[in-house]
Write a protein that holds these residues in place. Structure first.
Motif, PDB file in Angstrom:
ATOM      1  N   TRP A  38      11.536  -1.185  10.874  1.00  0.00           N
ATOM      2  CA  TRP A  38      11.302  -1.500   9.473  1.00  0.00           C
ATOM      3  C   TRP A  38       9.795  -1.518   9.224  1.00  0.00           C
ATOM      4  CZ3 TRP A  38       8.159  -5.643   8.865  1.00  0.00           C
ATOM      5  CH2 TRP A  38       8.089  -6.551   9.918  1.00  0.00           C
ATOM      6  N   SER A  39       9.433  -1.470   7.957  1.00  0.00           N
ATOM      7  CA  SER A  39       8.020  -1.545   7.600  1.00  0.00           C
ATOM      8  C   SER A  39       7.844  -2.059   6.179  1.00  0.00           C
ATOM      9  CB  SER A  39       7.363  -0.175   7.722  1.00  0.00           C
ATOM     10  OG  SER A  39       7.956   0.742   6.827  1.00  0.00           O
ATOM     11  N   LYS A  43       4.334  -2.019  10.375  1.00  0.00           N
ATOM     12  CA  LYS A  43       5.475  -1.252  10.852  1.00  0.00           C
ATOM     13  C   LYS A  43       5.816  -1.659  12.276  1.00  0.00           C
ATOM     14  CE  LYS A  43       6.970   3.444  11.734  1.00  0.00           C
ATOM     15  NZ  LYS A  43       8.264   3.195  11.203  1.00  0.00           N
ATOM     16  N   LYS A  74      13.095   1.101   6.015  1.00  0.00           N
ATOM     17  CA  LYS A  74      13.916   0.756   7.172  1.00  0.00           C
ATOM     18  C   LYS A  74      14.572   2.051   7.616  1.00  0.00           C
ATOM     19  CE  LYS A  74      17.776  -2.062   8.631  1.00  0.00           C
ATOM     20  NZ  LYS A  74      18.791  -3.016   8.246  1.00  0.00           N
ATOM     21  N   GLY A 130      18.480   5.837   6.782  1.00  0.00           N
ATOM     22  CA  GLY A 130      17.590   4.799   6.281  1.00  0.00           C
ATOM     23  C   GLY A 130      16.879   5.244   5.026  1.00  0.00           C
ATOM     24  N   ASP A 132      12.692   5.275   3.654  1.00  0.00           N
ATOM     25  CA  ASP A 132      11.312   4.965   3.969  1.00  0.00           C
ATOM     26  C   ASP A 132      10.379   5.950   3.294  1.00  0.00           C
ATOM     27  OD1 ASP A 132      11.962   7.141   5.523  1.00  0.00           O
ATOM     28  OD2 ASP A 132      11.345   6.272   7.395  1.00  0.00           O
TER      29      ASP A 132
END
Length: 145
Positions: A38-39, A43, A74, A130, A132
């Motif tokens: 995740w970030s 991160k 994520k 995900g 991102d």
């Protein structure tokens, strides 16, 4: 966007990795891996993988990535792949690499990373699930399991 992003990201990663100085070794090694993370500005990601070399050496590894940048999301990468510059021995691949990463995706996520550790460089690519978006810099560590 994820399907068109991956080829461009892989090209950037390979160019950056090729720009790093190569070792005088003649053993080529590849990494196959799975990782998730995740970030939100910071991160973090971790996972496992296997390194296999042209001289028959193989090693199960644990991988982790930490850093910061303009990034949020994520993601989970399954079936990622990486290629190292030539080395003399598989043990040269262990340690912490300086990494630059570009990623983008929604539902299907794509990642590309270029990194270096002394004379050893590594280019990674993978797709997964995900959401991102961003660019991150930091450390990518490979340890024997």
């Amino acid at each position: 966007m994820p399907r068109t992003f991956l080829p461009a990201a892989v090209a950037v990663a390979l160019c950056l990795a090729a720009a790093a100085p190569a070792s005088a070794g003649d053993v080529s090694c590849r990494l196959s891996f799975d990782m998730s993370g995740w970030s939100v500005l910071y991160k973090t990601a971790s996972g496992t993988g296997h390194v296999r070399c042209s001289n028959g050496q193989a090693m199960a590894v644990r991988i982790s990535a930490k850093g910061g940048g303009l990034t949020v999301g994520k993601s989970e990468i399954r079936g990622g792949r990486g290629e190292f510059s030539a080395v003399r021995d598989i043990r040269e691949l262990l340690g912490t690499y300086v990494a630059a990463e570009a990623h983008a995706g929604a539902v299907k996520s794509s990642k590309a990373q270029a990194m270096t550790k002394g004379d050893v460089s590594l280019a990674l690519a993978g797709t997964g699930e995900g959401w991102d978006l961003g660019v991150a810099f930091g450390a990518f560590t490979i340890k024997a399991r």
